[in-house]
Design a protein around this motif. Sequence first.
Motif, PDB file in Angstrom:
ATOM      1  N   ARG A 104       0.619  -1.206  -0.106  1.00 41.52           N
ATOM      2  CA  ARG A 104      -0.047  -0.027   0.070  1.00 41.52           C
ATOM      3  C   ARG A 104       1.107   1.304  -0.049  1.00 41.52           C
ATOM      4  O   ARG A 104       0.399   2.423   0.350  1.00 41.52           O
ATOM      5  N   ALA A 105       2.234   1.085  -0.379  1.00 43.97           N
ATOM      6  CA  ALA A 105       3.099   2.278  -0.464  1.00 43.97           C
ATOM      7  C   ALA A 105       3.185   2.878  -1.648  1.00 43.97           C
ATOM      8  O   ALA A 105       3.038   2.057  -2.825  1.00 43.97           O
ATOM      9  N   VAL A 106       3.433   4.068  -1.956  1.00 46.59           N
ATOM     10  CA  VAL A 106       3.829   4.689  -3.230  1.00 46.59           C
ATOM     11  C   VAL A 106       4.825   4.371  -4.073  1.00 46.59           C
ATOM     12  O   VAL A 106       5.159   4.297  -5.126  1.00 46.59           O
ATOM     13  N   VAL A 107       6.102   3.775  -2.860  1.00 41.10           N
ATOM     14  CA  VAL A 107       7.126   3.458  -3.540  1.00 41.10           C
ATOM     15  C   VAL A 107       7.226   1.841  -3.867  1.00 41.10           C
ATOM     16  O   VAL A 107       6.123   1.077  -3.382  1.00 41.10           O
ATOM     17  N   SER A 108       8.041   1.338  -4.963  1.00 43.25           N
ATOM     18  CA  SER A 108       8.147  -0.104  -5.041  1.00 43.25           C
ATOM     19  C   SER A 108       9.646  -0.147  -5.634  1.00 43.25           C
ATOM     20  O   SER A 108      10.473   0.581  -5.026  1.00 43.25           O
ATOM     21  N   TRP A 109       9.910  -1.533  -6.118  1.00 44.64           N
ATOM     22  CA  TRP A 109      11.200  -1.636  -6.556  1.00 44.64           C
ATOM     23  C   TRP A 109      11.259  -2.405  -7.755  1.00 44.64           C
ATOM     24  O   TRP A 109      10.369  -2.752  -8.387  1.00 44.64           O
ATOM     25  N   ALA A 151      -5.787   2.869  -1.072  1.00 45.32           N
ATOM     26  CA  ALA A 151      -5.599   1.404  -0.650  1.00 45.32           C
ATOM     27  C   ALA A 151      -5.616   1.343   0.945  1.00 45.32           C
ATOM     28  O   ALA A 151      -4.753   2.007   1.563  1.00 45.32           O
ATOM     29  N   VAL A 152      -6.196   0.504   1.531  1.00 42.60           N
ATOM     30  CA  VAL A 152      -6.566   0.962   3.160  1.00 42.60           C
ATOM     31  C   VAL A 152      -6.338  -0.588   3.716  1.00 42.60           C
ATOM     32  O   VAL A 152      -5.723  -0.450   5.002  1.00 42.60           O
ATOM     33  N   THR A 153      -6.321  -1.466   3.122  1.00 41.94           N
ATOM     34  CA  THR A 153      -6.101  -3.107   3.849  1.00 41.94           C
ATOM     35  C   THR A 153      -5.609  -3.959   2.969  1.00 41.94           C
ATOM     36  O   THR A 153      -5.772  -3.822   1.520  1.00 41.94           O
ATOM     37  N   THR A 154      -5.034  -5.057   3.255  1.00 46.54           N
ATOM     38  CA  THR A 154      -4.879  -6.344   2.247  1.00 46.54           C
ATOM     39  C   THR A 154      -5.570  -7.523   2.807  1.00 46.54           C
ATOM     40  O   THR A 154      -5.577  -7.357   4.264  1.00 46.54           O
ATOM     41  N   ILE A 155      -5.498  -8.401   2.113  1.00 42.25           N
ATOM     42  CA  ILE A 155      -5.698  -9.863   2.770  1.00 42.25           C
ATOM     43  C   ILE A 155      -4.773 -10.873   2.281  1.00 42.25           C
ATOM     44  O   ILE A 155      -4.425 -11.086   1.158  1.00 42.25           O
ATOM     45  N   CYS A 168      -7.377  -4.081  -0.735  1.00 37.01           N
ATOM     46  CA  CYS A 168      -8.593  -3.501  -0.625  1.00 37.01           C
ATOM     47  C   CYS A 168      -8.623  -1.908  -0.824  1.00 37.01           C
ATOM     48  O   CYS A 168      -7.649  -1.506  -0.310  1.00 37.01           O
ATOM     49  N   TRP A 169      -9.545  -1.315  -1.458  1.00 34.27           N
ATOM     50  CA  TRP A 169      -9.431   0.006  -1.851  1.00 34.27           C
ATOM     51  C   TRP A 169     -10.741   0.730  -1.433  1.00 34.27           C
ATOM     52  O   TRP A 169     -11.821   0.091  -1.448  1.00 34.27           O
ATOM     53  N   ALA A 170     -10.952   1.814  -0.777  1.00 30.59           N
ATOM     54  CA  ALA A 170     -12.092   2.604  -0.452  1.00 30.59           C
ATOM     55  C   ALA A 170     -12.250   3.758  -1.174  1.00 30.59           C
ATOM     56  O   ALA A 170     -11.355   4.607  -1.678  1.00 30.59           O
ATOM     57  N   LYS A 171     -13.431   4.091  -1.409  1.00 32.33           N
ATOM     58  CA  LYS A 171     -13.655   5.277  -2.254  1.00 32.33           C
ATOM     59  C   LYS A 171     -13.724   6.444  -1.256  1.00 32.33           C
ATOM     60  O   LYS A 171     -14.577   6.529  -0.495  1.00 32.33           O
TER      61      LYS A 171
END
Length: 271
Positions: free
Chosen positions: A123-128, A203-207, A265-268
């Motif tokens: 859920r971070a704006v950075v990646s690799w 992006a608020v949570t993951t499963i 999971c994404w919230a509007k």
Amino acid sequence: MAHVRELVAPLLLGAVALVALGGCSADAAQGSNTDPDQVDAVAAPELGACRVLTPEDVKQSSNATRTVDCSEPHTAQTYVVGGLPDSLEDVDRDSEELGAWAYKTCSQRFMGFLGADESLAMRAVVSWAWFRPSEKAWEDGARWYRCDLVGGGDQSKDYVDLPEDAKGLFWGKLPDRWLVCASGASVSGSVKIPCSQPHDWRAVTTIKLGEKGDSYPGDRLVQVRTRDFCTESVGAWLSYPVNYQIGYTWFHEAEWQAGNRRSVCWAKTDS
């Protein structure tokens, strides 16, 4: 009873991960920002080096962008450099086996470098991104890999500048500038941006859908479990309003085999 509107997005690997799995075989593009000494270098790159990389750079399988002083503006920092294990000495440069190994290695070290767990890292704006030697250097015996932290994700149009040293960036409370949001009518195909910018989705949570060694449960089961979890978790995050919209992104078998076990999971929301 709450009315929930679903906006789903099956998410295949984007530019960063496609490179990770060996799906791109192009060598580093030559340009004004290229260091000739790096193009076909057999020696491993410098650990900790900073560069100004673009999404186009990340689509390539190798990279020879000039390094800059990390006190200057930069969008990438090399956080892992090493030699390939003996078991990969004789594989093809663009093999899936090599890509899968790099995916697992760079993603695990990515979380350790930032100080993030799996959920926060997704859920971070950075990646690799990872890079390998050029075709010529590979033929000359080079067998190194390089993992770079980059200031953006697979659908970023531009990368944001990183701090002088990004090690431990996620220790403590994380400001919105480093969390990923999306701008668009739906999550699918929308532009991913820092949550500090005006946005429509967060992006608020993951499963977590399985453990290491588990067999892939199939696209349908992954989607259903993701939908059910996200409906509940996004509702809780929004304090259960009467009406709300959710989005969710899930991965497929190729990503599962590479080690991913989470959907997002994404919230509007505009906040």
